[in-house]
Design a protein around this motif. Structure first.
Motif, PDB file in Angstrom:
ATOM      1  N   GLU A   1       0.846  -1.196   0.000  1.00 35.47           N
ATOM      2  CA  GLU A   1       0.000   0.000   0.000  1.00 35.47           C
ATOM      3  C   GLU A   1       0.881   1.245   0.000  1.00 35.47           C
ATOM      4  O   GLU A   1       0.588   2.224  -0.689  1.00 35.47           O
ATOM      5  CB  GLU A   1      -0.930   0.011   1.209  1.00 35.47           C
ATOM      6  CG  GLU A   1      -2.081  -0.957   1.088  1.00 35.47           C
ATOM      7  CD  GLU A   1      -3.024  -0.842   2.266  1.00 35.47           C
ATOM      8  OE1 GLU A   1      -4.160  -0.389   2.049  1.00 35.47           O
ATOM      9  OE2 GLU A   1      -2.619  -1.217   3.386  1.00 35.47           O
TER      10      GLU A   1
ATOM     11  N   ARG B   1       2.362   1.692  -3.430  1.00 34.95           N
ATOM     12  CA  ARG B   1       1.341   2.275  -4.310  1.00 34.95           C
ATOM     13  C   ARG B   1       1.265   3.788  -4.112  1.00 34.95           C
ATOM     14  O   ARG B   1       1.239   4.554  -5.087  1.00 34.95           O
ATOM     15  CB  ARG B   1      -0.006   1.606  -4.017  1.00 34.95           C
ATOM     16  CG  ARG B   1      -1.204   2.287  -4.627  1.00 34.95           C
ATOM     17  CD  ARG B   1      -2.460   1.488  -4.402  1.00 34.95           C
ATOM     18  NE  ARG B   1      -3.100   1.761  -3.143  1.00 34.95           N
ATOM     19  CZ  ARG B   1      -4.409   1.918  -3.012  1.00 34.95           C
ATOM     20  NH1 ARG B   1      -5.217   1.841  -4.057  1.00 34.95           N
ATOM     21  NH2 ARG B   1      -4.932   2.137  -1.832  1.00 34.95           N
ATOM     22  N   ARG B   2       1.241   4.245  -2.871  1.00 34.79           N
ATOM     23  CA  ARG B   2       1.188   5.687  -2.589  1.00 34.79           C
ATOM     24  C   ARG B   2       2.437   6.403  -3.109  1.00 34.79           C
ATOM     25  O   ARG B   2       2.357   7.491  -3.670  1.00 34.79           O
ATOM     26  CB  ARG B   2       1.013   5.938  -1.084  1.00 34.79           C
ATOM     27  CG  ARG B   2      -0.385   5.644  -0.582  1.00 34.79           C
ATOM     28  CD  ARG B   2      -0.571   6.082   0.863  1.00 34.79           C
ATOM     29  NE  ARG B   2       0.262   5.348   1.802  1.00 34.79           N
ATOM     30  CZ  ARG B   2      -0.053   4.162   2.334  1.00 34.79           C
ATOM     31  NH1 ARG B   2      -1.202   3.587   2.020  1.00 34.79           N
ATOM     32  NH2 ARG B   2       0.747   3.570   3.191  1.00 34.79           N
TER      33      ARG B   2
ATOM     34  N   LEU C   1      -5.474   4.067  -6.693  1.00 36.72           N
ATOM     35  CA  LEU C   1      -5.429   5.128  -5.688  1.00 36.72           C
ATOM     36  C   LEU C   1      -6.341   6.289  -6.081  1.00 36.72           C
ATOM     37  O   LEU C   1      -7.109   6.790  -5.262  1.00 36.72           O
ATOM     38  CB  LEU C   1      -3.988   5.609  -5.514  1.00 36.72           C
ATOM     39  CG  LEU C   1      -3.705   6.426  -4.269  1.00 36.72           C
ATOM     40  CD1 LEU C   1      -3.971   5.619  -3.008  1.00 36.72           C
ATOM     41  CD2 LEU C   1      -2.275   6.920  -4.286  1.00 36.72           C
TER      42      LEU C   1
ATOM     43  N   GLU D   1      -9.352  -0.315  -3.359  1.00 33.95           N
ATOM     44  CA  GLU D   1      -8.291  -1.073  -2.698  1.00 33.95           C
ATOM     45  C   GLU D   1      -7.823  -2.285  -3.505  1.00 33.95           C
ATOM     46  O   GLU D   1      -6.827  -2.919  -3.150  1.00 33.95           O
ATOM     47  CB  GLU D   1      -8.754  -1.522  -1.307  1.00 33.95           C
ATOM     48  CG  GLU D   1      -8.996  -0.358  -0.368  1.00 33.95           C
ATOM     49  CD  GLU D   1      -7.747   0.502  -0.142  1.00 33.95           C
ATOM     50  OE1 GLU D   1      -6.654  -0.050   0.051  1.00 33.95           O
ATOM     51  OE2 GLU D   1      -7.877   1.744  -0.186  1.00 33.95           O
TER      52      GLU D   1
END
Length: 189
Positions: A117, A120-121, A148, A153
């Motif tokens: 996660e 991804r950010r 995102l 999700e």
């Protein structure tokens, strides 16, 4: 806000799981790279990219090359737009099964050495300062950004075709989807 172009690499000479871990483009991929260049050069001059950024992997660098050459700029290599990191203990042969499993779930569920996660950010954040830039990246990295932006999700929310161009906009602090690129009629799975 300035436009940013997120481009999946052209068709590689080998697919993941085959002998070559960093394949270049095949003939179709080279044609796709030229088509991406032609699209970007067809834009009004005040909207064309001024910079070209690429993942370190060969298929992205080769897809970016015609655009960089036409614009007269050097390709900037950025691992931040690179392929999803594979767990260190995973063999190249096991990577396809790991990816297939990841594609079925959510970012929080991916098993590996890092917080996916967070990856991804960081992939999306790397695009924020890149207005008027052509960014050549990968299937999963593009899904990281698209999921995102959609507040979704799931890992797999978009199936960008080879050399698909997704148009985003950024003001340096916010990233907005303008137009999703062409999706593949067949999936990576």
């Amino acid at each position: 806000m300035q436009k940013l172009f997120l481009i999946r690499h052209g068709k590689p000479a080998a697919v993941w799981g085959e002998a070559d871990e960093d394949p270049g483009l095949d003939d179709a991929g080279r044609v796709q790279a030229e088509a991406a260049r032609d699209f970007l050069l067809s834009l009004p001059e005040d909207q064309r990219p001024l910079r070209v950024v690429s993942s370190p992997l060969r298929r992205c660098r080769e897809t970016a090359a015609p655009t960089a050459e036409a614009l007269g700029v050097t390709i900037e290599i950025d691992p931040g737009v690179g392929e999803i990191p594979t767990p260190k203990a995973l063999t190249a042969e096991a990577r396809p099964a790991w990816l297939r499993e990841a594609f079925q779930g959510r970012w929080a569920d991916i098993q590996g050495d890092l917080d996916y996660e967070d990856w991804r950010r960081r992939a999306a954040a790397s695009l924020l300062p890149r207005g008027r830039t052509a960014v050549f990246s990968h299937y999963v990295a593009i899904n990281a950004v698209m999921s995102l932006l959609a507040g979704d999700e799931r890992v797999l929310v978009f199936r960008p075709d080879h050399a698909s161009i997704t148009i985003l906009a950024t003001d340096g602090g916010e990233l907005v989807l303008v137009e999703a690129g062409r999706e593949a009629s067949t999936g990576v799975l």
